[in-house]
Design an enzyme around this catalytic site. Structure first.
Site, short mmCIF file in Angstrom:
data_model
loop_
_atom_site.label_atom_id
_atom_site.label_comp_id
_atom_site.label_asym_id
_atom_site.label_seq_id
_atom_site.Cartn_x
_atom_site.Cartn_y
_atom_site.Cartn_z
N ARG A 273 -3.19 0.30 2.03
CA ARG A 273 -3.98 0.16 0.80
C ARG A 273 -3.95 -1.28 0.29
NH1 ARG A 273 -1.85 5.83 -1.67
NH2 ARG A 273 -3.61 7.11 -1.02
N HIS B 76 8.15 4.04 -1.89
CA HIS B 76 6.72 4.29 -2.14
C HIS B 76 6.45 4.31 -3.64
CE1 HIS B 76 2.83 6.22 -1.85
NE2 HIS B 76 3.27 7.28 -2.49
#
Length: 97
Positions: A13, A37
Site C-alpha cells: 500500500r 501492522h
C-alpha cells in the site's frame, strides 16, 4: 517459522501511494514498512528507493508521513465501505506463498 502478512500488505500500500505521488509504476518503488501492522508500523526511509534514487531525495518528509498515514488507515476505509478486507490480504498471501 512464522510469516506475517500485515507489513507485506502495508508495504504494498505504501509503495502504491508513493508511486501515485511520483507518477511512476509501483514496481519502481522499493520501500518497506517495518514493525507491527497498522499504527505501530514505521517506514524504513533509509532503504526506500525509487528507480535507484533515495526516496528522501525525491519527496519531502511530510509527503512520506502522509503516504504512511494513508497506508495505516487504508484497511479501515475498506472495512467501512464493504465490511471486510479479503481481496488485499488474498493478494498478499498469494505473493508470499
Amino acid at each position: 517459522r512464522v510469516f506475517g502478512s500485515g507489513t507485506f500488505l502495508d508495504s504494498s500500500r505504501f509503495r502504491s501511494e508513493i508511486a501515485k505521488k511520483l507518477n511512476v509504476l509501483p514496481s519502481r518503488v522499493h520501500a518497506y514498512i517495518l514493525g507491527e501492522h497498522g499504527d505501530a508500523s514505521v517506514v524504513c526511509t533509509s532503504c526506500a528507493l525509487v528507480g535507484g534514487i533515495h526516496l528522501s531525495d525525491l519527496v519531502s518528509e511530510e509527503t512520506i508521513k502522509e503516504a504512511h498515514r494513508k497506508t495505516v488507515t487504508a484497511a479501515g476505509q475498506v472495512i467501512a465501505l464493504k465490511g471486510y478486507t479479503n481481496t488485499a490480504i488474498g493478494f498478499a498471501v498469494g505473493k508470499i506463498v
